[in-house]
Design an enzyme around this catalytic site. Structure first.
Site, mmCIF file in Angstrom:
data_model
loop_
_atom_site.group_PDB
_atom_site.id
_atom_site.type_symbol
_atom_site.label_atom_id
_atom_site.label_comp_id
_atom_site.label_asym_id
_atom_site.label_seq_id
_atom_site.Cartn_x
_atom_site.Cartn_y
_atom_site.Cartn_z
ATOM 1 N N ASP A 138 3.920 7.249 7.679
ATOM 2 C CA ASP A 138 4.686 7.637 6.501
ATOM 3 C C ASP A 138 4.623 9.136 6.236
ATOM 4 O O ASP A 138 3.858 9.868 6.873
ATOM 5 C CB ASP A 138 4.196 6.843 5.271
ATOM 6 C CG ASP A 138 2.674 6.751 5.190
ATOM 7 O OD1 ASP A 138 1.994 7.560 5.854
ATOM 8 O OD2 ASP A 138 2.164 5.887 4.470
ATOM 9 N N ASN B 227 -3.686 -1.476 -4.458
ATOM 10 C CA ASN B 227 -2.692 -2.472 -4.873
ATOM 11 C C ASN B 227 -2.161 -3.283 -3.695
ATOM 12 O O ASN B 227 -1.155 -3.975 -3.816
ATOM 13 C CB ASN B 227 -1.533 -1.808 -5.635
ATOM 14 C CG ASN B 227 -0.725 -0.857 -4.748
ATOM 15 O OD1 ASN B 227 -1.044 -0.683 -3.564
ATOM 16 N ND2 ASN B 227 0.306 -0.251 -5.297
ATOM 17 N N HIS C 241 -0.988 -2.050 -0.801
ATOM 18 C CA HIS C 241 0.054 -1.448 0.043
ATOM 19 C C HIS C 241 -0.480 -1.080 1.424
ATOM 20 O O HIS C 241 -1.653 -0.741 1.583
ATOM 21 C CB HIS C 241 0.743 -0.253 -0.642
ATOM 22 C CG HIS C 241 -0.028 1.024 -0.688
ATOM 23 N ND1 HIS C 241 -0.414 1.622 -1.869
ATOM 24 C CD2 HIS C 241 -0.451 1.855 0.287
ATOM 25 C CE1 HIS C 241 -1.043 2.739 -1.607
ATOM 26 N NE2 HIS C 241 -1.092 2.910 -0.301
ATOM 27 N N GLU D 85 4.930 -0.578 -0.975
ATOM 28 C CA GLU D 85 4.349 -0.985 -2.250
ATOM 29 C C GLU D 85 4.637 -2.468 -2.512
ATOM 30 O O GLU D 85 5.491 -3.064 -1.841
ATOM 31 C CB GLU D 85 4.951 -0.131 -3.378
ATOM 32 C CG GLU D 85 4.697 1.373 -3.220
ATOM 33 C CD GLU D 85 3.259 1.781 -3.537
ATOM 34 O OE1 GLU D 85 2.348 0.919 -3.495
ATOM 35 O OE2 GLU D 85 3.045 2.974 -3.819
#
Ligand code: GLP
Length: 266
Positions: free
Chosen positions: A67, A136, A138, A143
């Site tokens: 990313d 979370n 990811h 996400e």
């Protein structure tokens, strides 16, 4: 999924690096998938050691990062172009021309994302993808509620991810709001996945990824769909695993053909 619970963060890095090194040893022009974040740093440090001591050659290794932020100049110290160069390419000694990072500064981001997918395909696909996991759940920057079929594309960063990554920037407002990330479908195409997680802040995400339902609410749970996924965690990150004793038992009783670490030591 092969779950390995290690004694320390350093041991997590050593075990994951042994797996990556074993892939490179079998295929010197292997294609690596690279992750940023603090979790994989121990892997890169261990790979750098192996290269320095002459146990591993990486000149022909190719690599694709997961990313990149949108809107940060390439030369910004926190752009993933810069981070991948300083924490992976230079210390490990990869050939810079063979290391690819998504383009977050392209005028046409959709076209750049499609070109990145093509480049991975043209390279023959990723042999082993290194991954961390966000608090979370990811992976990459996929996400919660990312599609399991997603490909490289623009995403909006979750507020929690921006807050988590604010430590790298002078102020929280400087953390970009968008990114370009390989999709979950892209990640699942890699032939092998190696995910590392350390520390108590990852315990919930690790539990949801390994033992929770397959759900886009925990993007990491996509690993349950992959036939060759290894998850290496320290005791703190393993704290919420219900079957921790079973994972220890299976690891202690692995058949010889699964013991890539032994091969590394020989
Ligand atoms: C970052 C990256 C992920 C990484 C995750 C966890 O935002 N995009 O690839 O796995 O967050 O980072 P860390 O390992 O520092 O906790």
């Amino acid at each position: 999924m092969q779950v390995v619970i290690a004694d320390s963060a350093a041991e997590v890095g050593r075990i994951a690096a042994a797996k990556v090194a074993s892939v490179i040893r079998h295929r010197p022009e292997a294609v690596l998938g690279l992750a940023t974040g603090s979790s994989p740093l121990a892997i890169y440090a261990d790979l750098a050691d192996r290269v320095r001591s002459g146990r591993l050659r990486v000149d022909a290794v190719r690599a694709f990062a997961l990313d990149e932020y949108v809107g940060l100049p390439l030369e910004h110290p926190e752009s993933y172009h810069s981070v991948i160069r300083t924490v992976v390419t230079e210390p490990v000694g990869l050939t810079p021309e063979l290391v690819n990072v998504p383009d977050g500064s392209a005028a046409d981001l959709d076209a750049a994302a499609d070109a990145y997918e093509r480049a991975i395909r043209d390279a023959g696909g990723v042999d082993v993808q290194i991954l961390g996991i966000g608090a979370n759940g990811h992976i990459g920057f996929n996400e919660p509620t990312s599609s399991f079929a997603s490909r490289t594309r623009i995403k909006t960063l979750a507020p929690q991810t921006r807050a988590d990554n604010a430590r790298f920037f002078a102020s929280p407002d400087e953390v970009p709001t968008h990114c370009v990330t390989q999709g979950l479908g892209t990640i699942l195409d890699a032939r092998q996945l190696v995910l590392v997680a350390t520390g108590a802040s990852k315990a919930d995400a690790v539990h949801a990824m390994v033992e929770g339902p397959l759900s886009s609410m925990c993007p990491g749970s996509a690993l349950q769909l992959h036939p060759h996924a290894m998850v290496v965690v320290d005791e703190a990150a393993a704290a919420r695993l219900e079957l921790a004793d079973y994972y220890r038992y299976t690891h202690a009783n692995r058949p010889a053909w699964q013991r890539f670490e032994d091969e590394e030591l020989s």
